[in-house]
Design a protein around this motif. Structure first.
Motif, PDB file in Angstrom:
ATOM      1  N   ASP A 190       0.826  -1.213   0.000  1.00  0.00           N
ATOM      2  CA  ASP A 190       0.000   0.000   0.000  1.00  0.00           C
ATOM      3  C   ASP A 190       0.860   1.262   0.000  1.00  0.00           C
ATOM      4  O   ASP A 190       0.502   2.282  -0.589  1.00  0.00           O
ATOM      5  CB  ASP A 190      -0.927   0.005   1.223  1.00  0.00           C
ATOM      6  N   ILE A 191       2.000   1.171   0.672  1.00  0.00           N
ATOM      7  CA  ILE A 191       2.900   2.329   0.677  1.00  0.00           C
ATOM      8  C   ILE A 191       3.409   2.599  -0.734  1.00  0.00           C
ATOM      9  O   ILE A 191       3.387   3.751  -1.210  1.00  0.00           O
ATOM     10  CB  ILE A 191       4.082   2.111   1.641  1.00  0.00           C
ATOM     11  N   ILE A 192       3.825   1.526  -1.422  1.00  0.00           N
ATOM     12  CA  ILE A 192       4.320   1.697  -2.793  1.00  0.00           C
ATOM     13  C   ILE A 192       3.231   2.308  -3.665  1.00  0.00           C
ATOM     14  O   ILE A 192       3.467   3.249  -4.426  1.00  0.00           O
ATOM     15  CB  ILE A 192       4.778   0.339  -3.365  1.00  0.00           C
ATOM     16  N   GLN A 193       2.004   1.780  -3.515  1.00  0.00           N
ATOM     17  CA  GLN A 193       0.897   2.303  -4.304  1.00  0.00           C
ATOM     18  C   GLN A 193       0.673   3.796  -4.019  1.00  0.00           C
ATOM     19  O   GLN A 193       0.483   4.598  -4.940  1.00  0.00           O
ATOM     20  CB  GLN A 193      -0.362   1.539  -3.965  1.00  0.00           C
ATOM     21  N   THR A 194       0.723   4.168  -2.750  1.00  0.00           N
ATOM     22  CA  THR A 194       0.532   5.580  -2.395  1.00  0.00           C
ATOM     23  C   THR A 194       1.625   6.453  -3.003  1.00  0.00           C
ATOM     24  O   THR A 194       1.349   7.547  -3.520  1.00  0.00           O
ATOM     25  CB  THR A 194       0.532   5.744  -0.859  1.00  0.00           C
ATOM     26  N   VAL A 195       2.859   5.949  -2.988  1.00  0.00           N
ATOM     27  CA  VAL A 195       3.964   6.726  -3.558  1.00  0.00           C
ATOM     28  C   VAL A 195       3.775   6.892  -5.061  1.00  0.00           C
ATOM     29  O   VAL A 195       3.956   7.995  -5.604  1.00  0.00           O
ATOM     30  CB  VAL A 195       5.321   6.053  -3.241  1.00  0.00           C
ATOM     31  N   VAL A 196       3.371   5.816  -5.738  1.00  0.00           N
ATOM     32  CA  VAL A 196       3.175   5.900  -7.194  1.00  0.00           C
ATOM     33  C   VAL A 196       2.057   6.892  -7.522  1.00  0.00           C
ATOM     34  O   VAL A 196       2.211   7.772  -8.377  1.00  0.00           O
ATOM     35  CB  VAL A 196       2.851   4.501  -7.778  1.00  0.00           C
ATOM     36  N   ILE A 197       0.943   6.780  -6.811  1.00  0.00           N
ATOM     37  CA  ILE A 197      -0.176   7.709  -7.042  1.00  0.00           C
ATOM     38  C   ILE A 197       0.280   9.153  -6.808  1.00  0.00           C
ATOM     39  O   ILE A 197      -0.018  10.059  -7.589  1.00  0.00           O
ATOM     40  CB  ILE A 197      -1.358   7.387  -6.101  1.00  0.00           C
ATOM     41  N   SER A 198       1.038   9.351  -5.742  1.00  0.00           N
ATOM     42  CA  SER A 198       1.490  10.705  -5.412  1.00  0.00           C
ATOM     43  C   SER A 198       2.382  11.267  -6.514  1.00  0.00           C
ATOM     44  O   SER A 198       2.236  12.429  -6.906  1.00  0.00           O
ATOM     45  CB  SER A 198       2.258  10.692  -4.092  1.00  0.00           C
ATOM     46  N   LEU A 199       3.291  10.410  -7.014  1.00  0.00           N
ATOM     47  CA  LEU A 199       4.190  10.891  -8.064  1.00  0.00           C
ATOM     48  C   LEU A 199       3.408  11.259  -9.319  1.00  0.00           C
ATOM     49  O   LEU A 199       3.620  12.331  -9.900  1.00  0.00           O
ATOM     50  CB  LEU A 199       5.232   9.815  -8.399  1.00  0.00           C
ATOM     51  N   ILE A 200       2.482  10.368  -9.718  1.00  0.00           N
ATOM     52  CA  ILE A 200       1.679  10.654 -10.919  1.00  0.00           C
ATOM     53  C   ILE A 200       0.945  11.987 -10.743  1.00  0.00           C
ATOM     54  O   ILE A 200       0.964  12.858 -11.612  1.00  0.00           O
ATOM     55  CB  ILE A 200       0.652   9.525 -11.180  1.00  0.00           C
ATOM     56  N   THR A 201       0.313  12.158  -9.581  1.00  0.00           N
ATOM     57  CA  THR A 201      -0.476  13.371  -9.341  1.00  0.00           C
ATOM     58  C   THR A 201       0.398  14.619  -9.350  1.00  0.00           C
ATOM     59  O   THR A 201       0.074  15.618 -10.009  1.00  0.00           O
ATOM     60  CB  THR A 201      -1.217  13.264  -7.987  1.00  0.00           C
TER      61      THR A 201
END
Lengths: 285, 261
Positions: free
Chosen positions: A136-147
């Motif tokens: 979930d942390i990795i997913q949050t980081v990826v979403i944050s970077l995209i945004t």
């Protein structure tokens, strides 16, 4: 307990370090997006989309694909559904929004409670940042970077889209594209916010910091910085407070955000209630 | 430079089966200031939308400077000055930011201004005497200053066709005079200005052309020829007396056609 101790003590636990960092990141990203939500007048839309992603999250979980993909499909899908019902019936938009997002949300609730027994409904509804998994942390980081990258690249186009879509169109900007970009980012960050404060309170992350900053600034760049600062501050301190009082992390974060908003509403140097009252007094004199 | 700047042929626009503009034909020469006169709902804003490429005509074709609208948008030729009610004045942008938006069409993806953009913005702000106020948030301006800001944005866009929607509503005399002078200056360098307005008196003072619209284009051409009482009563459905402007004033201005020259 002295102040330094207050800060350092929780950091001996790995879960607290993770929780604080993830909350800070989510606060940062949601606050950046919240400026656009406020200026575009999309608070209700943010509420709708963040709830409507629930079935998508559950289905993605079942299919074992990234939750963000499911959220994205249902987030955008809910807005298309809203648009469709609005265009084809005589029902007003606010009614349609309320109707569609609760429908999606309820469907998600049924799915969670009957189909997926391994997921704790409480974690989805109220967040579970203290127990967040590495995936979930990795997913949050990826979403944050995209945004963040999208917001940085399209910053001026999105501002113009919020401010004056007519002019944007007349100089050849693709406003349909910008509309869906903003909508997609909304769906994605709803997933990120779901991890920290839960699906019910996500909309606060996407609205309150922007609203606070809007009262404190007359320039977009300042507004963005203030929103992000207040978002990160609330996330970090909210997590600490929830640790010490052993209370809901999402609740603490959003309560802090709301307190910051109330402070801004009263004390803002230009648009605050105190200054306005003073001006009124002067006017009456 | 093309002779015919705005060229509509047999343009019909319908929304959900309701015809807003029927079989409109219109040719406007480059280098004119043209008043677009009609009642609310007569199709003025539909015509503007069609010229900006927001609505696709169901029939007919529109050319601007000889090119179809798609290409026109990419060239930044059509600049639009909105009505004040359409703008969110609390939006956190400065006067300078707004005028710079007129330059976005010339910039790369990140919209980073280069020196020609900065020069154009500065010149436009100076022309409307707003350079001193460039750092103001737009809500802190007077009605006239607000209008001048958006006018400056249109100037900075450096289009050849300028569309103004009720530009003189709620502005001070100074702003009105400044804008009229600028419009006449734009005409002299070959730009085409189309002004949507209710204010019939202003049409006769500085518009050399006039277009009368009521679901279709009723008449267009030189103000002195087209601006007749008979045409106006067709435009307003035979109720000129209801307007803020009286018959006697119309007759007076008709006696001195082209008084701006």
């Amino acid at each position: 307990m002295d102040f330094v101790q207050w800060f350092v003590a929780p950091l001996q636990y790995e879960f607290m370090v993770k929780a604080i960092l993830v909350s800070a990141l989510v606060g940062f990203v949601c606050s950046a997006l919240s400026c656009y939500m406020i200026l575009k007048g999309w608070a209700l839309m943010g509420d709708a989309v963040s709830h409507a992603v629930l079935p998508g999250v559950v289905i993605a979980y079942l299919l074992n694909i990234p939750l963000a993909i499911g959220a994205f499909v249902f987030g955008v899908g809910s807005v298309i559904a809203i648009g469709f019902v609005k265009a084809k019936t005589r029902i007003k938009e606010d009614t349609v929004i309320g109707l569609v997002f609760t429908g999606f949300f309820a469907f998600g609730l049924v799915l969670v409670s009957k189909v997926v027994s391994t997921v704790d409904l409480g974690h989805i509804l109220f967040g579970n940042v203290l127990g967040i998994s590495d995936a979930d942390i990795i997913q949050t980081v990826v979403i944050s970077l995209i945004t963040l990258v999208t917001l940085a690249v399209l910053r001026k186009d999105l501002i113009l889209f919020c401010f004056d879509p007519t002019h944007a169109r007349s100089i050849g900007l693709n406003i349909t594209f910008l509309y869906y970009v903003l909508l997609s980012l909304l769906s994605l960050t709803a997933v990120a916010g779901l991890q920290t404060v839960g699906i019910i309170l996500v909309v606060a992350m996407l609205v309150t910091p922007g609203a606070t900053a809007y009262l404190l600034s007359d320039r977009f760049d300042h507004m963005m910085l203030i929103a992000m600062a207040s978002g990160v501050f609330s996330s970090v301190f909210g997590t600490y407070i929830s640790y010490y009082i052993d209370g809901s992390t999402g609740g603490c974060i959003v309560v802090l955000q709301t307190l910051l908003f109330v402070a801004a509403m009263i004390f803002a140097p230009k648009h605050g209630l105190l200054v306005r009252a003073k001006k009124q007094e002067k006017f009456l004199d | 430079m093309y002779d015919t700047s705005i060229d509509l042929e047999n343009v019909t626009v319908a929304y959900h089966g309701k015809v807003a503009l029927h079989s409109a034909t219109l040719q406007l020469k480059a280098g004119t200031v043209c008043g677009l006169v009609g009642m609310n709902g007569a199709g003025k804003s539909t015509l503007f939308k069609a010229l900006m490429g927001f609505v696709k005509p169901d029939t007919g074709r529109i050319l601007i400077n000889g090119l179809p609208i798609r290409q026109v948008q990419k060239s930044n030729w059509v600049a639009y000055v909105p009505q004040s009610e359409e703008v969110d004045w609390n939006f956190p942008v400065s006067v300078y930011d707004v005028v710079m938006m007129g330059r976005y069409g010339y910039m790369n993806l990140l919209r980073i201004p280069r020196s020609p953009d900065k020069v154009a913005v500065r010149e436009s702000l100076e022309r409307v005497e707003m350079w001193q106020l460039r750092d103001r948030q737009i809500g802190e301006l007077s009605g006239g200053q607000k209008k001048r800001t958006f006018f400056a944005r249109a100037l900075a866009q450096q289009g050849t066709v300028l569309l103004l929607d009720e530009p003189f509503a709620g502005v001070d005399i100074k702003t009105e005079k400044m804008m009229i002078d600028l419009l006449i200056a734009l005409r002299q360098v070959g730009h085409t200005v189309l002004i949507s307005t209710h204010d019939l008196a202003s049409v006769t003072t500085f518009c050399d052309q006039v277009v009368l619209i009521n679901r279709s284009i009723l008449a267009y051409g030189d103000t002195s020829e087209v601006f007749t009482e008979e045409n106006l009563s067709r435009t307003f459905g035979g109720s000129v007396g209801d307007l803020s402007f009286s018959k006697s004033r119309l007759t007076q201005t008709q006696l001195n056609p082209g008084s701006e020259e």
